[in-house]
Design an enzyme around this catalytic site. Sequence first.
Site, PDB file in Angstrom:
ATOM      1  N   ASN A  62      -0.609   2.679  -4.333  1.00 17.94           N
ATOM      2  CA  ASN A  62      -1.607   1.854  -3.650  1.00 17.94           C
ATOM      3  C   ASN A  62      -2.410   2.670  -2.648  1.00 17.94           C
ATOM      4  OD1 ASN A  62       0.921   1.817  -2.252  1.00 17.94           O
ATOM      5  ND2 ASN A  62       0.279   0.072  -1.027  1.00 17.94           N
ATOM      6  N   GLU A  75      -0.681  -0.627  -9.351  1.00 17.61           N
ATOM      7  CA  GLU A  75      -0.768  -0.943 -10.786  1.00 17.61           C
ATOM      8  C   GLU A  75      -2.183  -0.715 -11.308  1.00 17.61           C
ATOM      9  OE1 GLU A  75       0.585  -2.712  -8.389  1.00 17.61           O
ATOM     10  OE2 GLU A  75       2.203  -4.013  -9.093  1.00 17.61           O
ATOM     11  N   CYS A 112       0.733  -8.480  -8.274  1.00 21.57           N
ATOM     12  CA  CYS A 112      -0.063  -9.556  -7.682  1.00 21.57           C
ATOM     13  C   CYS A 112      -0.967 -10.182  -8.759  1.00 21.57           C
ATOM     14  CB  CYS A 112      -0.905  -9.014  -6.531  1.00 21.57           C
ATOM     15  SG  CYS A 112      -2.365  -8.104  -7.062  1.00 21.57           S
TER      16      CYS A 112
HETATM   17  N1  THU Z   1       0.543  -3.836  -3.561  1.00 19.92           N
HETATM   18  C1  THU Z   1       0.590  -3.116  -4.711  1.00 19.92           C
HETATM   19  O1  THU Z   1       0.160  -1.957  -4.764  1.00 19.92           O
HETATM   20  N2  THU Z   1       1.128  -3.689  -5.802  1.00 19.92           N
HETATM   21  C2  THU Z   1       1.711  -4.923  -5.828  1.00 19.92           C
HETATM   22  O2  THU Z   1       2.199  -5.348  -6.869  1.00 19.92           O
HETATM   23  C3  THU Z   1       1.716  -5.734  -4.616  1.00 19.92           C
HETATM   24  C4  THU Z   1       0.999  -5.188  -3.444  1.00 19.92           C
HETATM   25  C5  THU Z   1       0.003  -3.195  -2.369  1.00 19.92           C
HETATM   26  C6  THU Z   1      -1.303  -3.727  -1.863  1.00 19.92           C
HETATM   27  C7  THU Z   1      -1.250  -3.346  -0.405  1.00 19.92           C
HETATM   28  O3  THU Z   1      -1.678  -1.993  -0.266  1.00 19.92           O
HETATM   29  C8  THU Z   1       0.224  -3.405  -0.062  1.00 19.92           C
HETATM   30  O4  THU Z   1       0.911  -3.350  -1.307  1.00 19.92           O
HETATM   31  C9  THU Z   1       0.636  -4.645   0.694  1.00 19.92           C
HETATM   32  O5  THU Z   1       0.189  -5.788   0.052  1.00 19.92           O
END
Ligand code: THU
Length: 162
Positions: A62, A75, A112
């Site tokens: 992320n 993802e 998400c």
């Molecule tokens: N996040 C992801 O990268 N993948 C997920 O499946 C859920 C959330 C990230 C987004 C943000 O940078 C951090 O996690 C907190 O929401």
Amino acid sequence: MEKQLLHIEYLVYDDINGLDDADAWLLKEAREVTAHAYAPYSHFQVGAVIRLANGEIIAGSNQENASFPIGLCAERVALASAASVYPNIDIDTIAISYHNINGDSSHPISPCGICRQTLAEYETKQDAPIRLVMGGLSGKIYVVNRANDLLPLSFSGDELAL
Ligand code: THU
């Protein structure tokens, strides 16, 4: 009026030792890739590692931004990268892990809503299932054998008159 029921199937493993070697390796990679996240705001580091049908491996993490809404989930970083580098190779499996710096990282997380929609698009495009292997740094693992199972009644390109 008619009531319709939907059900989804997912597999639950007590820990990484229950996975086959290929999935266990991929999840370990996802755990390591959490360290590549840029998550100075949430301190929630996510790693996603894709195994393509040709055996190639593509990783994502992320990437946050001071303008919060433009941050990218791990993802979608991995999916966009795979689709860019190998546009015609199917995605076989994506392993997802996370490191919650200020909290617990011992249970699975699942993608998400925006990432589910993205997964659904690529699964439909390739007309072959995308498997998901989801686990924290330790603890139980969930496996979903078709990404679309996570997004029932989804919106798809079929609705668009082109
Ligand atoms: N996040 C992801 O990268 N993948 C997920 O499946 C859920 C959330 C990230 C987004 C943000 O940078 C951090 O996690 C907190 O929401």
